[in-house]
Design a protein around this motif. Sequence first.
Motif, PDB file in Angstrom:
ATOM      1  N   ASP A 107      -8.885  -4.485  -6.506  1.00 59.30           N
ATOM      2  CA  ASP A 107      -8.216  -5.555  -5.867  1.00 59.30           C
ATOM      3  C   ASP A 107      -9.031  -6.641  -5.765  1.00 59.30           C
ATOM      4  O   ASP A 107      -9.519  -6.844  -4.351  1.00 59.30           O
ATOM      5  CB  ASP A 107      -7.750  -4.899  -4.573  1.00 59.30           C
ATOM      6  N   LEU A 111      -9.745   1.784  -7.724  1.00 52.83           N
ATOM      7  CA  LEU A 111      -9.022   0.978  -7.244  1.00 52.83           C
ATOM      8  C   LEU A 111      -9.571  -0.606  -7.491  1.00 52.83           C
ATOM      9  O   LEU A 111     -10.838  -0.768  -7.155  1.00 52.83           O
ATOM     10  CB  LEU A 111      -8.881   0.933  -5.652  1.00 52.83           C
ATOM     11  N   CYS A 170     -12.811   8.845  -5.588  1.00 50.04           N
ATOM     12  CA  CYS A 170     -12.020   7.673  -5.528  1.00 50.04           C
ATOM     13  C   CYS A 170     -13.201   6.516  -5.553  1.00 50.04           C
ATOM     14  O   CYS A 170     -14.236   6.599  -4.832  1.00 50.04           O
ATOM     15  CB  CYS A 170     -10.944   7.357  -4.443  1.00 50.04           C
ATOM     16  N   ALA A 202     -13.869  -3.685  -2.061  1.00 44.86           N
ATOM     17  CA  ALA A 202     -13.381  -2.806  -0.912  1.00 44.86           C
ATOM     18  C   ALA A 202     -12.576  -3.436   0.035  1.00 44.86           C
ATOM     19  O   ALA A 202     -11.782  -3.027   0.857  1.00 44.86           O
ATOM     20  CB  ALA A 202     -14.194  -1.561  -0.377  1.00 44.86           C
ATOM     21  N   LEU A 246      -7.967   0.659   1.109  1.00 52.09           N
ATOM     22  CA  LEU A 246      -7.198   1.439   0.150  1.00 52.09           C
ATOM     23  C   LEU A 246      -7.997   2.974  -0.301  1.00 52.09           C
ATOM     24  O   LEU A 246      -7.384   3.927  -0.249  1.00 52.09           O
ATOM     25  CB  LEU A 246      -7.161   0.855  -1.236  1.00 52.09           C
ATOM     26  N   GLY A 247      -9.330   2.853  -0.103  1.00 51.89           N
ATOM     27  CA  GLY A 247     -10.172   3.830  -0.285  1.00 51.89           C
ATOM     28  C   GLY A 247     -10.039   5.053   0.773  1.00 51.89           C
ATOM     29  O   GLY A 247      -9.811   6.314   0.630  1.00 51.89           O
ATOM     30  N   GLY A 265     -11.840  -1.597   3.206  1.00 48.46           N
ATOM     31  CA  GLY A 265     -12.051  -0.093   2.963  1.00 48.46           C
ATOM     32  C   GLY A 265     -10.689   0.507   2.749  1.00 48.46           C
ATOM     33  O   GLY A 265     -10.408   1.753   2.796  1.00 48.46           O
ATOM     34  N   PHE A 282     -17.265   3.182  -1.862  1.00 46.09           N
ATOM     35  CA  PHE A 282     -16.912   1.759  -1.444  1.00 46.09           C
ATOM     36  C   PHE A 282     -17.843   0.698  -1.947  1.00 46.09           C
ATOM     37  O   PHE A 282     -19.064   0.907  -1.572  1.00 46.09           O
ATOM     38  CB  PHE A 282     -16.619   1.466   0.188  1.00 46.09           C
ATOM     39  N   ALA A 302     -15.009   9.318  -1.594  1.00 47.47           N
ATOM     40  CA  ALA A 302     -14.754   7.815  -1.991  1.00 47.47           C
ATOM     41  C   ALA A 302     -16.139   7.005  -1.866  1.00 47.47           C
ATOM     42  O   ALA A 302     -16.884   7.179  -1.053  1.00 47.47           O
ATOM     43  CB  ALA A 302     -13.824   7.100  -0.893  1.00 47.47           C
ATOM     44  N   ASP A 324     -13.531   2.426  -4.707  1.00 52.48           N
ATOM     45  CA  ASP A 324     -12.835   1.419  -4.223  1.00 52.48           C
ATOM     46  C   ASP A 324     -13.900   0.035  -4.623  1.00 52.48           C
ATOM     47  O   ASP A 324     -14.632   0.126  -3.795  1.00 52.48           O
ATOM     48  CB  ASP A 324     -12.508   1.490  -2.694  1.00 52.48           C
ATOM     49  N   LYS A 360       0.873  -1.166   0.081  1.00 56.76           N
ATOM     50  CA  LYS A 360       0.087  -0.017   0.286  1.00 56.76           C
ATOM     51  C   LYS A 360       0.895   1.162   0.079  1.00 56.76           C
ATOM     52  O   LYS A 360       0.486   2.130  -0.660  1.00 56.76           O
ATOM     53  CB  LYS A 360      -0.878  -0.262   1.218  1.00 56.76           C
TER      54      LYS A 360
END
Length: 202
Positions: A125, A123, A50, A55, A60-61, A58, A74, A72, A52, A34
């Motif tokens: 992931d 983002l 942003c 998420a 990263l967000g 959460g 999520f 953000a 995410d 990160k």
Amino acid sequence: MWSDRMRIIAGTHKGRALKAVPGKDTRPTTDKVKEAVFQMMGPFFDGGSCLDLFAGSGSLGIEALSRGMDRAVFVDRQNKAIHTIQENLEMLKISNLSEVYRTDANRAIQILSKKNMTFTLILLDPPYKKADYEKLIRSIIKSSLLKDGGMLYCEHDAADQMPLLNKELQIIKQANYGTIGITMYRKGENEHDKIGSLPRKL
């Protein structure tokens, strides 16, 4: 076993602990990865929004918010993840800067597109080996969720070959951290502005 605590690396909430999603269904991004990822991105933001999309907790967000993002969104489909995200947002008193959706990624893309929402950072992931990255990215492009000049971050298995989408997105950074791979795209990137690919292991 996953640790049940994580921390915010930098920014307004630097050093604050975050709760992880209980169980082993969610794989948190390590603090080491990160930190490296956000250093590549800026490492701080002057506003922006942003998304995410997978998420989990959460993390990263929330890191993006701590580093200067205005808002953000999520998204996760697991109840445990949604509950954890809401707990983390409430603990940091940033729920007013956030929206949380319990749904799958493809449905979320449709919902956000219908709301005409756009993002400066997206983002991705998802669970390794279970996601079709190219399908997801093309859906994001088709839905116009990423703003011009915006960045799209993908975390994936280091052995994966990520899609080349030169007409829509440019790869500006790729790196490996052990078994974890990261690929960063930018929309509307000019040829002379590209950042070179710097594979490495930590």
